[in-house]
Scaffold this motif. Structure first.
Motif, PDB file in Angstrom:
ATOM      1  N   GLY A  13      56.975 103.936 -79.104  1.00 27.67           N
ATOM      2  CA  GLY A  13      58.352 104.383 -78.925  1.00 27.67           C
ATOM      3  C   GLY A  13      59.281 103.257 -78.525  1.00 27.67           C
ATOM      4  N   ALA A  14      60.563 103.581 -78.393  1.00 27.61           N
ATOM      5  CA  ALA A  14      61.576 102.603 -78.017  1.00 27.61           C
ATOM      6  C   ALA A  14      62.636 103.282 -77.167  1.00 27.61           C
ATOM      7  CB  ALA A  14      62.212 101.964 -79.246  1.00 27.61           C
ATOM      8  N   PHE A  15      63.339 102.474 -76.393  1.00 30.14           N
ATOM      9  CA  PHE A  15      64.436 102.968 -75.562  1.00 30.14           C
ATOM     10  C   PHE A  15      65.427 101.829 -75.406  1.00 30.14           C
ATOM     11  CE2 PHE A  15      66.667 103.907 -71.600  1.00 30.14           C
ATOM     12  CZ  PHE A  15      66.889 105.271 -71.705  1.00 30.14           C
ATOM     13  N   THR A  16      66.712 102.135 -75.462  1.00 29.68           N
ATOM     14  CA  THR A  16      67.749 101.126 -75.257  1.00 29.68           C
ATOM     15  C   THR A  16      68.444 101.377 -73.933  1.00 29.68           C
ATOM     16  OG1 THR A  16      68.121 100.805 -77.624  1.00 29.68           O
ATOM     17  CG2 THR A  16      69.870 100.108 -76.135  1.00 29.68           C
ATOM     18  N   TYR A  17      68.332 100.404 -73.029  1.00 27.68           N
ATOM     19  CA  TYR A  17      69.042 100.436 -71.754  1.00 27.68           C
ATOM     20  C   TYR A  17      70.440  99.867 -71.983  1.00 27.68           C
ATOM     21  CZ  TYR A  17      64.427 101.238 -69.717  1.00 27.68           C
ATOM     22  OH  TYR A  17      63.198 101.770 -69.407  1.00 27.68           O
ATOM     23  N   GLU A  18      71.456 100.620 -71.614  1.00 30.03           N
ATOM     24  CA  GLU A  18      72.840 100.211 -71.827  1.00 30.03           C
ATOM     25  C   GLU A  18      73.621 100.452 -70.549  1.00 30.03           C
ATOM     26  OE1 GLU A  18      74.955 100.970 -75.669  1.00 30.03           O
ATOM     27  OE2 GLU A  18      76.274 102.191 -74.409  1.00 30.03           O
ATOM     28  N   PHE A  19      74.159  99.394 -69.976  1.00 31.69           N
ATOM     29  CA  PHE A  19      74.844  99.528 -68.696  1.00 31.69           C
ATOM     30  C   PHE A  19      75.775  98.338 -68.479  1.00 31.69           C
ATOM     31  CE2 PHE A  19      70.822  97.364 -68.064  1.00 31.69           C
ATOM     32  CZ  PHE A  19      71.163  96.244 -67.320  1.00 31.69           C
ATOM     33  N   THR A  20      76.781  98.568 -67.662  1.00 35.46           N
ATOM     34  CA  THR A  20      77.690  97.510 -67.236  1.00 35.46           C
ATOM     35  C   THR A  20      77.115  96.822 -66.005  1.00 35.46           C
ATOM     36  OG1 THR A  20      79.598  98.733 -68.068  1.00 35.46           O
ATOM     37  CG2 THR A  20      80.031  96.987 -66.474  1.00 35.46           C
ATOM     38  N   ALA A  21      77.124  95.504 -66.026  1.00 38.29           N
ATOM     39  CA  ALA A  21      76.669  94.733 -64.871  1.00 38.29           C
ATOM     40  C   ALA A  21      77.834  94.550 -63.909  1.00 38.29           C
ATOM     41  CB  ALA A  21      76.142  93.371 -65.317  1.00 38.29           C
ATOM     42  N   PRO A  22      77.817  95.225 -62.751  1.00 39.34           N
ATOM     43  CA  PRO A  22      79.010  95.206 -61.895  1.00 39.34           C
ATOM     44  C   PRO A  22      79.157  93.968 -61.030  1.00 39.34           C
ATOM     45  CG  PRO A  22      77.339  96.638 -60.963  1.00 39.34           C
ATOM     46  CD  PRO A  22      76.790  96.151 -62.268  1.00 39.34           C
ATOM     47  N   HIS A  23      78.037  93.306 -60.669  1.00 38.99           N
ATOM     48  CA  HIS A  23      78.106  92.217 -59.695  1.00 38.99           C
ATOM     49  C   HIS A  23      77.373  90.981 -60.208  1.00 38.99           C
ATOM     50  CE1 HIS A  23      78.096  95.946 -57.027  1.00 38.99           C
ATOM     51  NE2 HIS A  23      79.307  95.445 -56.917  1.00 38.99           N
ATOM     52  N   PRO A  24      77.909  89.798 -59.931  1.00 41.72           N
ATOM     53  CA  PRO A  24      77.168  88.574 -60.271  1.00 41.72           C
ATOM     54  C   PRO A  24      75.973  88.399 -59.353  1.00 41.72           C
ATOM     55  CG  PRO A  24      79.167  88.035 -59.064  1.00 41.72           C
ATOM     56  CD  PRO A  24      79.210  89.516 -59.308  1.00 41.72           C
ATOM     57  N   GLY A  25      75.012  87.592 -59.804  1.00 42.10           N
ATOM     58  CA  GLY A  25      73.875  87.300 -58.950  1.00 42.10           C
ATOM     59  C   GLY A  25      72.600  87.043 -59.716  1.00 42.10           C
ATOM     60  N   THR A  26      71.544  86.780 -58.948  1.00 41.70           N
ATOM     61  CA  THR A  26      70.198  86.556 -59.486  1.00 41.70           C
ATOM     62  C   THR A  26      69.395  87.832 -59.326  1.00 41.70           C
ATOM     63  OG1 THR A  26      70.310  84.216 -58.845  1.00 41.70           O
ATOM     64  CG2 THR A  26      68.130  85.132 -59.324  1.00 41.70           C
ATOM     65  N   TYR A  27      68.941  88.384 -60.439  1.00 43.57           N
ATOM     66  CA  TYR A  27      68.193  89.636 -60.453  1.00 43.57           C
ATOM     67  C   TYR A  27      66.944  89.446 -61.314  1.00 43.57           C
ATOM     68  CZ  TYR A  27      72.808  91.131 -58.883  1.00 43.57           C
ATOM     69  OH  TYR A  27      73.992  91.240 -58.205  1.00 43.57           O
ATOM     70  N   PHE A  28      66.132  90.497 -61.446  1.00 41.83           N
ATOM     71  CA  PHE A  28      65.055  90.406 -62.418  1.00 41.83           C
ATOM     72  C   PHE A  28      64.712  91.774 -62.950  1.00 41.83           C
ATOM     73  CE2 PHE A  28      62.430  91.452 -58.809  1.00 41.83           C
ATOM     74  CZ  PHE A  28      61.100  91.611 -59.169  1.00 41.83           C
ATOM     75  N   TYR A  29      64.010  91.788 -64.069  1.00 44.42           N
ATOM     76  CA  TYR A  29      63.586  93.045 -64.688  1.00 44.42           C
ATOM     77  C   TYR A  29      62.065  93.080 -64.705  1.00 44.42           C
ATOM     78  CZ  TYR A  29      62.938  90.234 -68.994  1.00 44.42           C
ATOM     79  OH  TYR A  29      62.544  89.292 -69.918  1.00 44.42           O
ATOM     80  N   HIS A  30      61.528  94.301 -64.602  1.00 39.21           N
ATOM     81  CA  HIS A  30      60.074  94.439 -64.598  1.00 39.21           C
ATOM     82  C   HIS A  30      59.704  95.873 -64.928  1.00 39.21           C
ATOM     83  CE1 HIS A  30      60.053  96.518 -60.645  1.00 39.21           C
ATOM     84  NE2 HIS A  30      60.956  95.619 -60.256  1.00 39.21           N
ATOM     85  N   SER A  31      58.472  96.047 -65.360  1.00 39.62           N
ATOM     86  CA  SER A  31      57.976  97.399 -65.594  1.00 39.62           C
ATOM     87  C   SER A  31      57.966  98.170 -64.287  1.00 39.62           C
ATOM     88  CB  SER A  31      56.560  97.351 -66.174  1.00 39.62           C
ATOM     89  OG  SER A  31      56.002  98.662 -66.201  1.00 39.62           O
ATOM     90  N   HIS A  32      58.314  99.457 -64.383  1.00 39.18           N
ATOM     91  CA  HIS A  32      58.246 100.347 -63.219  1.00 39.18           C
ATOM     92  C   HIS A  32      57.256 101.473 -63.484  1.00 39.18           C
ATOM     93  CE1 HIS A  32      59.669 102.110 -59.446  1.00 39.18           C
ATOM     94  NE2 HIS A  32      60.425 101.026 -59.279  1.00 39.18           N
ATOM     95  N   SER A  33      56.185 101.153 -64.220  1.00 29.81           N
ATOM     96  CA  SER A  33      55.152 102.130 -64.561  1.00 29.81           C
ATOM     97  C   SER A  33      53.820 101.665 -63.992  1.00 29.81           C
ATOM     98  CB  SER A  33      55.035 102.272 -66.086  1.00 29.81           C
ATOM     99  OG  SER A  33      56.224 102.794 -66.632  1.00 29.81           O
ATOM    100  N   GLY A  34      53.237 102.490 -63.107  1.00 27.34           N
ATOM    101  CA  GLY A  34      51.958 102.142 -62.516  1.00 27.34           C
ATOM    102  C   GLY A  34      52.000 100.779 -61.843  1.00 27.34           C
ATOM    103  N   VAL A  35      50.935  99.993 -62.041  1.00 29.37           N
ATOM    104  CA  VAL A  35      50.886  98.644 -61.479  1.00 29.37           C
ATOM    105  C   VAL A  35      51.078  97.600 -62.582  1.00 29.37           C
ATOM    106  CG1 VAL A  35      49.560  99.196 -59.423  1.00 29.37           C
ATOM    107  CG2 VAL A  35      48.342  98.732 -61.561  1.00 29.37           C
ATOM    108  N   GLN A  36      51.849  97.963 -63.607  1.00 27.88           N
ATOM    109  CA  GLN A  36      52.108  97.027 -64.708  1.00 27.88           C
ATOM    110  C   GLN A  36      52.872  95.782 -64.269  1.00 27.88           C
ATOM    111  OE1 GLN A  36      53.940  99.051 -68.031  1.00 27.88           O
ATOM    112  NE2 GLN A  36      52.284 100.555 -68.216  1.00 27.88           N
ATOM    113  N   LEU A  37      53.616  95.878 -63.149  1.00 25.79           N
ATOM    114  CA  LEU A  37      54.297  94.686 -62.640  1.00 25.79           C
ATOM    115  C   LEU A  37      53.310  93.555 -62.400  1.00 25.79           C
ATOM    116  CD1 LEU A  37      56.629  93.077 -61.348  1.00 25.79           C
ATOM    117  CD2 LEU A  37      56.207  94.322 -59.225  1.00 25.79           C
TER     118      LEU A  37
END
Length: 509
Positions: free
Chosen positions: A137-161
């Motif tokens: 499957g697929a999913f498109t995340y679409e959102f406005t980034a409100p604040h500058p800064g250093t962030y990161f993305y990661h899986s939020h399923s089980g211990v996949q991180l």
């Protein structure tokens, strides 16, 4: 349904009997129905963030089995392509990000954009804010980034991180004052996948599978000993009695075979090259699952300028202690030579390293511990905010208490005495100033992360979304309830979270 798969209906049912605040403090919580991720209030707020001629930043991530070279050590893992970390995502504050995720894994997955106060339906928590992305499957995340800064993305399923499913997000400030010559992104990680064990094997060894996936809560288990040393005996190389820190107490549950800096092991480190006298901005991310890192650059002092994306009053230090999920930006003026950027696994027998080269020569053995690590060490709780991001002073409307506890045998971690999904949601209402008390009633540190919001430390005022709470200590934070929906709140130790140390900040209409 697994006890680690949470349904919004269960949240609402639990919330019907949950406290919304501490009545003894004269503050009230919130009542009413939960504001769902698909609610009109969520859609309306995102629409307000959109502007005419908004820049669209597209990206594509394919989560799939892959082979990664850690520096002479080839491992089979899951990742977003063939690099570790995954692709850097970069935009400016106010841009619209469109991130398509294709799931080529043999399991459900999702992505959480850690630290970004985005629209609730794009927060990436399966069963709470979205259906999981099924294999194929697929999913498109679409959102406005409100604040500058250093962030990161990661899986939020089980211990996949704890595999290779993570990467960095940099949101640039259109009004960035500069003051530096170059920028390096530095990602710290603890690594086990493909070394004869997987993160799921680690979870089983910890006893998570053996403890069952039913609805038994910690409050029904005949008392709690808060992770006493007796419970930690017999854990072999995962024995928490061997993982102790003078600063953090119990320093984790897992001894990892490798610790990485930008995806490389110490025997073949990545090199960061510049010329002497250059001023470098380092964006440092701890993407580890069970390890805090004490980081220093040999022969240098650092000036901390940002914590979790938000500017702080600059502080010089020799070293930083970085909990899982925390990010720090620092400035360093480089000397002439070759220097180790050394990330000691706090309380554990291991480290990661990168080399900073501004001249010829060798840094010497990469296992040489820089003296800076044992001098001045700053934590995120030691910092104060720049005035432009200080939370406005006002009295709070809602006081919430979050008590952390747990046991090693059975392996169960709790908030307010119960393990997720039985932990009562924390009810808030739109427009409230919320004060939250984190009390660590265990002998292990917990980096506590709130989705969708940046809070202010009541002591010092620094703006953060992840705060390290040391054993038997209390940290109070405040935030404005200005982003409606159902938001996860959890320990950013991946194994603690998966074993129950999670609940929701639940907006009520």
């Amino acid at each position: 349904m697994s006890r680690r798969r949470f349904l919004i209906g269960a949240s609402a049912a639990a919330g019907a009997v949950a406290f919304g605040g501490l009545s003894g403090c004269g503050r009230t919580g919130a009542t009413g129905d939960p504001v769902a991720p698909t609610a009109e209030a969520v859609r309306r707020l995102e629409a307000q963030r959109r502007v005419a001629n908004q820049t669209i930043v597209p990206a594509h991530l394919a989560a799939r089995p892959t082979q990664i070279d850690l520096g002479g050590r080839i491992v089979q893992t899951w990742g977003y392509g063939d690099t570790l970390p995954g692709p850097l995502l970069r935009a400016r504050a106010g841009d619209l990000l469109q991130v398509r995720v294709d799931n080529q894994l043999p399991a459900d997955t999702s992505i959480h954009f850690h630290g970004i106060a985005l629209s609730n339906d794009m927060d990436g928590v399966p069963g709470l804010t979205q259906d999981p992305i099924a294999p194929g499957g697929a999913f498109t995340y679409e959102f406005t980034a409100p604040h500058p800064g250093t962030y990161f993305y990661h899986s939020h399923s089980g211990v996949q991180l704890d595999r290779g499913l993570y990467g960095v997000v940099v949101i640039d400030d259109p009004a960035e004052p500069g003051g530096y010559d170059d920028e390096w992104v530095v990602v710290l990680d603890d690594w086990v996948d493909g070394t004869g064990r997987t993160p799921d094997d680690v979870a089983r060894e910890l006893g998570m599978a053996a403890s069952g996936e039913g609805s038994e809560s910690a409050g029904e288990m005949g008392g709690m000993d808060h992770g006493s040393m007796e419970d930690m005996e017999g854990m072999g190389d995962m024995g928490a009695e061997t993982m102790q820190s003078d600063l953090l107490g119990g320093a984790g549950d897992v001894n990892y075979p490798y610790y990485l800096v930008n995806g490389r092991i110490p025997t073949d480190p990545v090199s960061l090259t510049a010329v002497p006298g250059r001023r470098i901005r380092l964006r440092i991310v701890n993407a580890g699952s069970d390890t805090a890192f004490r980081l220093a650059l040999g022969g240098h002092r650092m000036t901390v300028t940002h914590s979790d994306g938000f500017p702080v009053t600059p502080r010089e230090t020799d070293a930083l202690l970085i909990g899982m999920g925390e990010r720090f930006d620092v400035l360093v003026t480089l000397a002439d030579g070759v220097f180790p950027l050394y990330a000691a696994a706090e309380g554990k027998p291991g480290y990661g390293v990168a080399l900073v080269r501004t001249g010829a020569g060798s840094a010497g053995p990469t296992d040489t511990r820089p003296a800076e690590l044992d001098r001045q060490v700053l934590l995120g709780t030691d910092l104060s905010p720049r005035e432009q991001v200080r939370l406005a002073s006002k009295s709070h409307d809602n006081y919430l208490s979050v008590d952390m506890g747990g046991t090693m045998s059975p392996y169960r971690w709790t908030l307010n005495g119960r393990a997720f999904p039985d932990a009562a949601p924390l009810a808030v209402a739109q427009g409230q100033r919320v004060r939250m008390r984190f009390r660590n009633m265990s002998m292990m540190f917990h980096p506590m992360h709130v989705h969708g919001h940046t809070f202010a430390l009541v002591s010092g005022g620094a703006r953060k979304d992840t705060v390290t709470v040391r054993p038997m200590q209390t940290v109070e934070v405040e935030f404005d309830a200005d982003n409606p929906g159902q938001w996860a709140l959890h320990c950013h130790n991946a194994y603690h979270q998966e074993a129950g140390m999670m609940t929701t900040v639940s907006y009520r209409a």
